[in-house]
Design a protein around this motif. Sequence first.
Motif, mmCIF file in Angstrom:
data_model
loop_
_atom_site.group_PDB
_atom_site.id
_atom_site.type_symbol
_atom_site.label_atom_id
_atom_site.label_comp_id
_atom_site.label_asym_id
_atom_site.label_seq_id
_atom_site.Cartn_x
_atom_site.Cartn_y
_atom_site.Cartn_z
ATOM 1 N N UNK A 1 38.876 15.074 -11.015
ATOM 2 C CA UNK A 1 37.626 15.403 -10.325
ATOM 3 C C UNK A 1 36.995 14.143 -9.740
ATOM 4 N N UNK A 2 37.022 13.054 -10.494
ATOM 5 C CA UNK A 2 36.483 11.786 -9.988
ATOM 6 C C UNK A 2 37.239 11.324 -8.742
ATOM 7 N N UNK A 3 38.556 11.521 -8.729
ATOM 8 C CA UNK A 3 39.359 11.138 -7.561
ATOM 9 C C UNK A 3 38.947 11.956 -6.333
ATOM 10 N N UNK A 4 38.602 13.211 -6.529
ATOM 11 C CA UNK A 4 38.150 14.033 -5.397
ATOM 12 C C UNK A 4 36.841 13.496 -4.825
ATOM 13 N N UNK A 5 35.938 13.076 -5.703
ATOM 14 C CA UNK A 5 34.677 12.506 -5.212
ATOM 15 C C UNK A 5 34.917 11.186 -4.495
ATOM 16 N N UNK A 6 35.833 10.388 -4.999
ATOM 17 C CA UNK A 6 36.115 9.090 -4.387
ATOM 18 C C UNK A 6 36.637 9.256 -2.960
ATOM 19 N N UNK A 7 37.414 10.286 -2.706
ATOM 20 C CA UNK A 7 38.038 10.447 -1.389
ATOM 21 C C UNK A 7 37.264 11.374 -0.447
ATOM 22 N N UNK A 8 36.130 11.915 -0.886
ATOM 23 C CA UNK A 8 35.392 12.855 -0.044
ATOM 24 C C UNK A 8 34.979 12.227 1.283
ATOM 25 N N UNK A 9 34.883 13.072 2.285
ATOM 26 C CA UNK A 9 34.410 12.660 3.598
ATOM 27 C C UNK A 9 32.944 13.049 3.811
ATOM 28 N N UNK A 10 32.325 13.593 2.796
ATOM 29 C CA UNK A 10 30.919 13.962 2.892
ATOM 30 C C UNK A 10 30.063 12.697 2.999
ATOM 31 N N UNK A 11 28.896 12.776 3.648
ATOM 32 C CA UNK A 11 28.022 11.605 3.721
ATOM 33 C C UNK A 11 27.336 11.374 2.381
ATOM 34 N N UNK A 12 27.559 10.212 1.799
ATOM 35 C CA UNK A 12 26.950 9.918 0.519
ATOM 36 C C UNK A 12 27.483 8.655 -0.089
ATOM 37 N N UNK A 13 27.127 8.437 -1.334
ATOM 38 C CA UNK A 13 27.506 7.223 -2.057
ATOM 39 C C UNK A 13 28.202 7.577 -3.363
ATOM 40 N N UNK A 14 29.393 7.014 -3.542
ATOM 41 C CA UNK A 14 30.211 7.241 -4.734
ATOM 42 C C UNK A 14 29.843 6.231 -5.811
ATOM 43 N N UNK A 15 29.745 6.703 -7.054
ATOM 44 C CA UNK A 15 29.469 5.831 -8.197
ATOM 45 C C UNK A 15 30.452 6.172 -9.302
ATOM 46 N N UNK A 16 31.293 5.193 -9.666
ATOM 47 C CA UNK A 16 32.186 5.365 -10.813
ATOM 48 C C UNK A 16 31.400 4.988 -12.056
ATOM 49 N N UNK A 17 31.478 5.800 -13.091
ATOM 50 C CA UNK A 17 30.735 5.535 -14.320
ATOM 51 C C UNK A 17 31.661 4.989 -15.393
ATOM 52 N N UNK A 18 31.257 3.912 -15.974
ATOM 53 C CA UNK A 18 31.977 3.356 -17.117
ATOM 54 C C UNK A 18 31.045 3.504 -18.312
ATOM 55 N N UNK A 19 31.387 4.436 -19.160
ATOM 56 C CA UNK A 19 30.556 4.686 -20.322
ATOM 57 C C UNK A 19 30.831 3.658 -21.407
ATOM 58 N N UNK A 20 29.854 3.441 -22.240
ATOM 59 C CA UNK A 20 30.006 2.503 -23.371
ATOM 60 C C UNK A 20 31.196 2.926 -24.214
ATOM 61 N N UNK A 21 32.003 1.962 -24.580
ATOM 62 C CA UNK A 21 33.137 2.243 -25.420
ATOM 63 C C UNK A 21 34.345 2.744 -24.656
ATOM 64 N N UNK A 22 34.200 2.912 -23.359
ATOM 65 C CA UNK A 22 35.298 3.403 -22.530
ATOM 66 C C UNK A 22 36.180 2.249 -22.082
ATOM 67 N N UNK A 23 37.489 2.442 -22.133
ATOM 68 C CA UNK A 23 38.432 1.420 -21.661
ATOM 69 C C UNK A 23 38.637 1.519 -20.152
ATOM 70 N N UNK A 24 38.160 2.597 -19.557
ATOM 71 C CA UNK A 24 38.327 2.784 -18.109
ATOM 72 C C UNK A 24 37.490 1.796 -17.330
ATOM 73 N N UNK A 25 38.013 1.401 -16.189
ATOM 74 C CA UNK A 25 37.259 0.455 -15.338
ATOM 75 C C UNK A 25 36.269 1.188 -14.478
#
Length: 169
Positions: free
Chosen positions: A145-169
Amino acid sequence: MAGHQSAQADTTTWLTPPDIIADLGPFGLDPCAAPEPRPWPTADRHIVLPEDGLEAHWGSEMVWCNPPYGRETWAWLEKLAAHPAGGIALIFARTETAGFVDQVWQRADALFFIHGRLHFYRANGERASANSGAPSVLVAYGAAAAARLRRTQLPGSFVHLKRRGSAAA
C-alpha cells in the motif's frame, strides 16, 4: 457507511472521487462501499449495509477504505492496520487528534497528503458542488500500500513513516 456528515448536507453517502481509485487501484475489497447502484466500483468485492463491514471477514485482499467520518473512523483504521494484506484509507487530515496519533502516526507505513480539498461525489455519480471542507490524507498500511502511495500521480505530498523500533527506513 461510506458517509461523510455535515450539518448542511442532505446525505451521508459520499463517494470517493473516481480518479483516486483509478490511480491507486485495483483493490480487492471495499468494506465501506456505497449501496447499489454505484456509478463506479471501488474494489472487486464490496461490503454494503446492512452487512457490517467492520465486523465482516476481510479475507486476504488489499483493502480500499473510505470509512464513515467521525469517531468511528478510528475503529476502521484499527482494523485496517491489523489486516495482513494491508490497504489504503482516505480520511480527513486531522493530524493532532488522539485517533490520528494512535491509528495513523503510530501504525501506518506511509501517508499522502492531498493538495487542495477534495470534492466527493453523490451516490448518483454527480460531483458535489462544495469541497469537503477540510484537507484529506491517504493512509497506507503495509509495504504494498505504501508503494502505491509513493508512485501516485495525484497532486500531493508523500511521507514515509518510520515508527519507533522499526528497522524500516
